[in-house]
Every structure is written in C-alpha cells, then in structure tokens.
Motif scaffolding. Structure first.
Motif, mmCIF file in Angstrom:
data_model
loop_
_atom_site.group_PDB
_atom_site.id
_atom_site.type_symbol
_atom_site.label_atom_id
_atom_site.label_comp_id
_atom_site.label_asym_id
_atom_site.label_seq_id
_atom_site.Cartn_x
_atom_site.Cartn_y
_atom_site.Cartn_z
ATOM 1 N N ILE A 1 45.830 -0.027 20.557
ATOM 2 C CA ILE A 1 45.219 -0.755 19.445
ATOM 3 C C ILE A 1 43.991 0.004 18.949
ATOM 4 O O ILE A 1 43.134 0.396 19.749
ATOM 5 C CB ILE A 1 44.821 -2.176 19.899
ATOM 6 N N LYS A 2 43.908 0.196 17.631
ATOM 7 C CA LYS A 2 42.741 0.901 17.087
ATOM 8 C C LYS A 2 41.491 0.064 17.314
ATOM 9 O O LYS A 2 41.437 -1.111 16.964
ATOM 10 C CB LYS A 2 42.904 1.187 15.597
ATOM 11 N N ALA A 3 40.470 0.703 17.889
ATOM 12 C CA ALA A 3 39.192 0.041 18.120
ATOM 13 C C ALA A 3 38.159 0.492 17.113
ATOM 14 O O ALA A 3 37.565 -0.328 16.400
ATOM 15 C CB ALA A 3 38.707 0.325 19.546
ATOM 16 N N THR A 4 37.931 1.809 17.020
ATOM 17 C CA THR A 4 36.810 2.303 16.232
ATOM 18 C C THR A 4 37.165 3.588 15.499
ATOM 19 O O THR A 4 38.183 4.224 15.779
ATOM 20 C CB THR A 4 35.592 2.575 17.140
ATOM 21 N N GLU A 5 36.264 3.952 14.581
ATOM 22 C CA GLU A 5 36.367 5.220 13.862
ATOM 23 C C GLU A 5 34.957 5.712 13.595
ATOM 24 O O GLU A 5 34.086 4.937 13.169
ATOM 25 C CB GLU A 5 37.133 5.045 12.553
ATOM 26 N N GLY A 6 34.724 6.996 13.844
ATOM 27 C CA GLY A 6 33.398 7.563 13.580
ATOM 28 C C GLY A 6 32.315 6.837 14.358
ATOM 29 O O GLY A 6 32.466 6.514 15.539
ATOM 30 N N VAL A 7 31.218 6.541 13.691
ATOM 31 C CA VAL A 7 30.098 5.799 14.288
ATOM 32 C C VAL A 7 29.905 4.501 13.517
ATOM 33 O O VAL A 7 29.731 4.512 12.300
ATOM 34 C CB VAL A 7 28.802 6.619 14.257
ATOM 35 N N GLY A 8 29.965 3.376 14.218
ATOM 36 C CA GLY A 8 29.634 2.096 13.596
ATOM 37 C C GLY A 8 30.774 1.343 12.949
ATOM 38 O O GLY A 8 30.586 0.216 12.494
ATOM 39 N N TYR A 9 31.988 1.928 12.892
ATOM 40 C CA TYR A 9 33.114 1.224 12.284
ATOM 41 C C TYR A 9 34.043 0.698 13.366
ATOM 42 O O TYR A 9 34.542 1.453 14.194
ATOM 43 C CB TYR A 9 33.905 2.135 11.352
ATOM 44 N N THR A 10 34.273 -0.618 13.359
ATOM 45 C CA THR A 10 35.241 -1.250 14.250
ATOM 46 C C THR A 10 36.373 -1.806 13.409
ATOM 47 O O THR A 10 36.127 -2.471 12.393
ATOM 48 C CB THR A 10 34.593 -2.388 15.064
ATOM 49 N N LYS B 1 39.864 -7.077 17.850
ATOM 50 C CA LYS B 1 39.832 -8.112 18.889
ATOM 51 C C LYS B 1 40.973 -9.105 18.746
ATOM 52 O O LYS B 1 41.523 -9.573 19.753
ATOM 53 C CB LYS B 1 38.483 -8.808 18.879
ATOM 54 N N VAL B 2 41.348 -9.421 17.507
ATOM 55 C CA VAL B 2 42.479 -10.331 17.292
ATOM 56 C C VAL B 2 43.754 -9.729 17.874
ATOM 57 O O VAL B 2 44.537 -10.410 18.538
ATOM 58 C CB VAL B 2 42.652 -10.618 15.785
ATOM 59 N N ASN B 3 43.969 -8.430 17.626
ATOM 60 C CA ASN B 3 45.165 -7.767 18.151
ATOM 61 C C ASN B 3 45.138 -7.679 19.674
ATOM 62 O O ASN B 3 46.165 -7.867 20.339
ATOM 63 C CB ASN B 3 45.291 -6.364 17.553
ATOM 64 N N VAL B 4 43.967 -7.397 20.263
ATOM 65 C CA VAL B 4 43.853 -7.323 21.722
ATOM 66 C C VAL B 4 44.211 -8.666 22.345
ATOM 67 O O VAL B 4 45.011 -8.757 23.279
ATOM 68 C CB VAL B 4 42.433 -6.893 22.136
ATOM 69 N N GLN B 5 43.609 -9.723 21.825
ATOM 70 C CA GLN B 5 43.859 -11.061 22.377
ATOM 71 C C GLN B 5 45.324 -11.464 22.231
ATOM 72 O O GLN B 5 45.924 -12.013 23.155
ATOM 73 C CB GLN B 5 42.952 -12.077 21.671
ATOM 74 N N GLY B 6 45.916 -11.168 21.061
ATOM 75 C CA GLY B 6 47.312 -11.533 20.828
ATOM 76 C C GLY B 6 48.270 -10.785 21.733
ATOM 77 O O GLY B 6 49.219 -11.368 22.264
ATOM 78 N N ALA B 7 48.021 -9.485 21.932
ATOM 79 C CA ALA B 7 48.915 -8.677 22.761
ATOM 80 C C ALA B 7 48.833 -9.079 24.229
ATOM 81 O O ALA B 7 49.852 -9.217 24.911
ATOM 82 C CB ALA B 7 48.574 -7.190 22.591
ATOM 83 N N ILE B 8 47.625 -9.262 24.733
ATOM 84 C CA ILE B 8 47.449 -9.637 26.139
ATOM 85 C C ILE B 8 48.049 -11.011 26.404
ATOM 86 O O ILE B 8 48.637 -11.253 27.466
ATOM 87 C CB ILE B 8 45.951 -9.597 26.516
ATOM 88 N N ALA B 9 47.931 -11.918 25.437
ATOM 89 C CA ALA B 9 48.423 -13.292 25.619
ATOM 90 C C ALA B 9 49.922 -13.347 25.877
ATOM 91 O O ALA B 9 50.403 -14.279 26.531
ATOM 92 C CB ALA B 9 48.077 -14.137 24.390
ATOM 93 N N VAL B 10 50.679 -12.351 25.380
ATOM 94 C CA VAL B 10 52.131 -12.359 25.592
ATOM 95 C C VAL B 10 52.553 -11.382 26.681
ATOM 96 O O VAL B 10 53.739 -11.097 26.853
ATOM 97 C CB VAL B 10 52.887 -12.045 24.276
ATOM 98 N N LEU C 1 51.667 -8.074 27.134
ATOM 99 C CA LEU C 1 51.763 -6.636 26.854
ATOM 100 C C LEU C 1 50.588 -5.895 27.499
ATOM 101 O O LEU C 1 49.484 -6.425 27.594
ATOM 102 C CB LEU C 1 51.760 -6.376 25.352
ATOM 103 N N LYS C 2 50.847 -4.662 27.938
ATOM 104 C CA LYS C 2 49.784 -3.798 28.435
ATOM 105 C C LYS C 2 49.093 -3.181 27.222
ATOM 106 O O LYS C 2 49.755 -2.749 26.272
ATOM 107 C CB LYS C 2 50.333 -2.693 29.329
ATOM 108 N N VAL C 3 47.766 -3.121 27.246
ATOM 109 C CA VAL C 3 47.051 -2.618 26.084
ATOM 110 C C VAL C 3 46.160 -1.434 26.440
ATOM 111 O O VAL C 3 45.682 -1.306 27.568
ATOM 112 C CB VAL C 3 46.193 -3.718 25.416
ATOM 113 N N GLY C 4 45.966 -0.569 25.452
ATOM 114 C CA GLY C 4 44.993 0.511 25.511
ATOM 115 C C GLY C 4 44.314 0.579 24.160
ATOM 116 O O GLY C 4 44.825 0.041 23.174
ATOM 117 N N PHE C 5 43.154 1.224 24.075
ATOM 118 C CA PHE C 5 42.384 1.254 22.842
ATOM 119 C C PHE C 5 42.174 2.692 22.387
ATOM 120 O O PHE C 5 41.976 3.580 23.224
ATOM 121 C CB PHE C 5 41.013 0.591 23.043
ATOM 122 N N TYR C 6 42.182 2.906 21.050
ATOM 123 C CA TYR C 6 41.961 4.275 20.586
ATOM 124 C C TYR C 6 40.836 4.369 19.561
ATOM 125 O O TYR C 6 40.528 3.414 18.852
ATOM 126 C CB TYR C 6 43.246 4.913 20.066
#
Length: 493
Positions: free
Chosen positions: A36-45, A50-59, A61-66
């Motif tokens: 799941i995309k977390a950030t880009e550059g400095v200061g951009y999330t 967080k919505v995608n993280v919560q949704g994926a974990i709830a069902v 799925l194993k998650v990682g962040f990029y």
C-alpha cells in the motif's frame, strides 16, 4: 532472474488512484497480500493510506507499505526516510517497507542514486527494525542501481513477460510485478499484479498453508542432522507441517540452503516464545478523535474541461495570452502575458469583458524571477466562475488539462506531469501538455479540478513509453505549492 511460477503467491499494490476498494472481494479473489502506498517525497501521505491499511488487515491480508522517492527534487534520503517512518508509525505490517525508485530519480546519476537509496534503506531498516526492499523497473535497475543495493530483496516490474530482464545487481527477484492492467474483484479499473516468490513469502509469514501447489522436485535433497532435529521440534509444536515440506522448499540448485533453513527456524521459534505478561497500567482517558476530513473525489475529465473553460480568460494585452480566475474575483496569469500593466482587459468564455487591476507581481526567488502576476477584477459579479488552488504534493504521471483562451475560441489540451521541479528553477514543473504560445498564463489543472500550476514556457519533454524514451512537445509551469509561491499567494489573496 527466475521465471514466474504457479506456486508463487498472488500480491497486488494499490494507492489512492485505485479509488474505493471492497477488500472482502479482493481477498475472495485469491489475493494474499498487498503493498500500500504510504508516502512520496517529504510531507506527502497518500490520502487513502490508512483506510486501505485498515481495510486490508480487516479481511486477513498481509500488508506492506511503500514510499515513492523524489531525490531529483533535492530531498535527502534521511528526510524522506523520516517522513515515511512518521507516516507508518504504529501500523502493523507483515510484508516489507519498500523504497519505490523510478522515473525522474535517474536524473541525479546512477552513482548518487545508488548511494541515496542505500542511505534510505539503512535508515528505515535501522530505525524501524523492519525488513526493507527495493521496487523498480527491470530496465531502470539495469541502468541506474548499483551493487551496493544487492543485500536487499528486489521487487521488479517488467510487463507482459514471463521472466524479467536481468541486471548486474540482483540475481533473483522476491516479488515480480508482471502487469499494470490486471483485474481484481473489488477494485474498479486496472490494478498492478504481482507474484511473490513462495520461499520469500514463507520467510516473511511462516505460512505454508497458502501454497496451493507445493513444489515437487525429483532432485535428491539432504539436510544435515541438526537441521532435521530442529525442524522436528517445530513440527511437534505444531508450528510447521513437516520437516519434509520445509526441506523440499529450502533448496537451490539441488543443495539445501543452510542459511535459509536456519532463518526459517529462527522465525518460527519466535512463535514458540511465551510473552511475559505486562503489569496493567491505569487506564488513561482517551483523547477525542479529530474528525476525519472527507476524501476528495476525482471529477470526470468532461466536467473538469467545462470548469476550466469557464474559469479561463483571454488576457487582451499585445499578442494576448490566458489567465485563470480564482476565488474572490482574482485573476492569476504570467507576468510576461500581462507585461506589467497596472490594469488589463480580459474576456471570459461567456464573452463578457472585465477590467482587472494589478494586485502584485511575484518578487522572485533571490535574484531569479518567478513568472506570476495576480490581478483583481473590478466589480466582479458574485457568480463569476473560478477554480480552487491545489494544496497537496504533486505526483509525476498524473494527468493534467489546460485551456488556451484565444480571442474567439477556447482550446483544450491535455498531458501528464513529467518532472517535479528543475535544478535551475525548482519552483517550476515539466509536463507533456503540447502547449502553444497562447497557453501562456493558463492553468494546469489536476483530476480534482484544481489549479496546480500556471504555464509559462514551451519546452520539449522526454517521456517513457514502455522501454523507449522519446521527446514530445510540452511546457513548463510554475508550481503553486512551491513555498515561495504559496507564501506570496497567501499574502495577496
């Protein structure tokens, strides 16, 4: 590089561009993990992070962040690492933290880029204690990433092939992104499709159950006695299926990988440890959660074209040019279009004429000029159309639209953002909109109908199409979220 294998694990990766996701349907479609995309550059999330993280974990799925890196903007690896770590703090991940390096990052050169990536990976790995890996394109890896990065696993992208292009840094891939146009239940439109090497998946999760097609190989494999005994202990504790299964999958070229087997044992042994219960702490009053801001929703490009045409005006000075109407009867254009006039005449798309009086010209950055001028329309009607100004981090590859306001016709053109900031003029970005001279002073508009920049110059752009890089007509625009521009706008709007 190894080829794809039906025993590998189905993985996807997502960002806010994938819209609202029905994670139950995704899991039901055989997907086991998601980056799941977390950030880009400095200061951009990413707004959906967080919505995608919560949704994926709830069902389940194993998650990682990029993190999509932007070294070409002058950001240090440490700053971008800190920005990423702040965004993922407190969120559980089974899959690695990923450094996504591609595109304009190559502009700093292979040696500097390799060192930059090494610094980011070491910083995140050390400060988080979490696994990290590198994502990049097969061609990009071959050209731009050096041997210093070989110690970290590779997630490689190479579309429409069964086996990705080789490179001198990595011999194997851990994750293979083989398509950007896949289809998965629960996601509207295209989605990136990946497969994770089965052995790497087991190393991360210890999950042998998700191997629907265990590899059966006729090669005679023999593990040493200590390895077998250790595996039997784990089997007796019902942590693994059988020593034979792990021996079968922990080999390379017919030889047991002792380091691999040892790592499996180490990871599984952690599951046998009984945690020491903590002394309960007095319950503290929970702070009231701040209300979440509703996610912005992209508009259709037909709607954006209508809004941009309505808010674009012809600036009737000399050869003429374009300007864009902002809230409060303000007009934003380029200085070289208005030519320093104290007042200008403008013509709207509805064929109404107004006089606009100069509010301010941008003072520039140190000795360098910034080509912006702000005017206020005299006696502006309350229903005058306008576009809002973007306030969020720009993203390369995003589609853009502009309108050239001629004396008698309003012409729409579109392209994509190619490069955020340039070395000589960091307050500008490059895009592949095939602009003409009449576009000068006009708005570059994003998928939300927001003005992200003002077009100031024509230029040729280099864009990547598959494995070929070609030059196309484009333009340069002043970036409205560049700090010196934001400060000037706040002061005068």
């Amino acid at each position: 590089m190894q080829a794809r294998n039906s025993a590998n694990i189905k993985i996807i990766d997502v960002s806010h561009h994938n819209g609202v996701i029905d994670w139950k349907k995704v899991a039901a479609d055989g997907v086991k993990g998601v980056f799941i995309k977390a950030t880009e550059g400095v200061g951009y999330t990413d707004p959906k992070f967080k919505v995608n993280v919560q949704g994926a974990i709830a069902v389940g799925l194993k998650v990682g962040f990029y993190h999509y890196c932007r070294p070409e903007t002058g950001n240090t690896a440490i700053k971008e690492a800190e920005s990423f770590l702040a965004a993922v703090a407190g969120l559980a991940a089974t899959l690695p933290y990923v450094l996504d390096v591609e595109g304009a990052a190559a502009n700093i050169g292979a040696v500097k880029l390799t060192d930059w990536c090494q610094s980011w990976l070491e910083t995140v790995e050390k400060r988080s204690g979490h696994r990290v890996m590198v994502y990049t394109g097969a061609s990009f890896a071959k050209t731009n990433l050096g041997a210093k990065l070989a110690k970290w696993p590779l997630w490689v992208a190479h579309y429409d092939v069964n086996q990705p292009m080789t490179n001198s840094t990595w011999k194997r891939w851990s994750v293979f992104q083989y398509s950007s146009t896949g289809k998965v239940s629960g996601i509207t439109g295209d989605v990136d499709m990946n497969e994770m090497d089965l052995g790497y998946w087991m190393e991360l999760t210890g999950d042998a159950q998700n191997n629907p097609n265990p590899v059966v190989n006729p090669v005679n494999k023999q593990a040493n006695e200590k390895t077998k005994e250790a595996l039997k202990v784990l089997q007796s504790e019902q942590v693994i299926q059988s020593p034979a299964y792990w021996v079968e999958n922990a080999f390379e070229g017919g030889t047991i990988r002792g380091d691999y087997a040892a790592l499996l044992i180490q990871n599984m042994a952690k599951r046998l440890a009984t945690p020491v219960p903590e002394t309960p702490k007095p319950e503290q009053p929970k702070p009231k959660p701040e209300p979440e801001k509703p996610d912005k929703q992209p508009k259709s490009w037909t709607e954006i074209e209508k809004l941009t045409q309505a808010a674009s005006v012809h600036v009737d000075v000399g050869g003429g040019g374009t300007g864009v109407l902002l809230k409060g009867g303000l007009l934003l254009t380029a200085k070289h279009v208005s030519k320093g006039r104290e007042s200008v005449r403008i013509k709207t798309n509805s064929r109404d004429w107004y006089t606009a009086v100069l509010v301010s010209e941008h003072p520039g950055v140190e000795k360098d000029a910034v080509d912006l001028a702000l005017y206020r329309i005299e006696n502006a009607p309350a229903n005058l159309p306008y576009l809002p100004v973007n306030t969020e981090q720009l993203i390369t590859g995003q589609k853009l639209l502009t309108v050239q306001a001629e004396y008698t016709e309003w012409i729409t053109r579109s392209g994509q953002l190619c490069q955020i900031s340039t070395a000589k003029e960091p307050w500008e970005f490059d895009c592949s909109i095939p602009a003409q001279h009449g576009n000068s002073g006009g708005a570059a508009v994003n998928e939300y109908g927001e003005v992200i920049g003002v077009i100031v110059n024509l230029a040729s752009m280099g864009i990547q199409k598959g494995s070929v890089r070609e030059s196309v007509p484009g333009c340069e625009a002043v970036n409205l979220i560049y700090p010196a521009v934001v400060e000037w706008l706040k002061k005068n709007m």
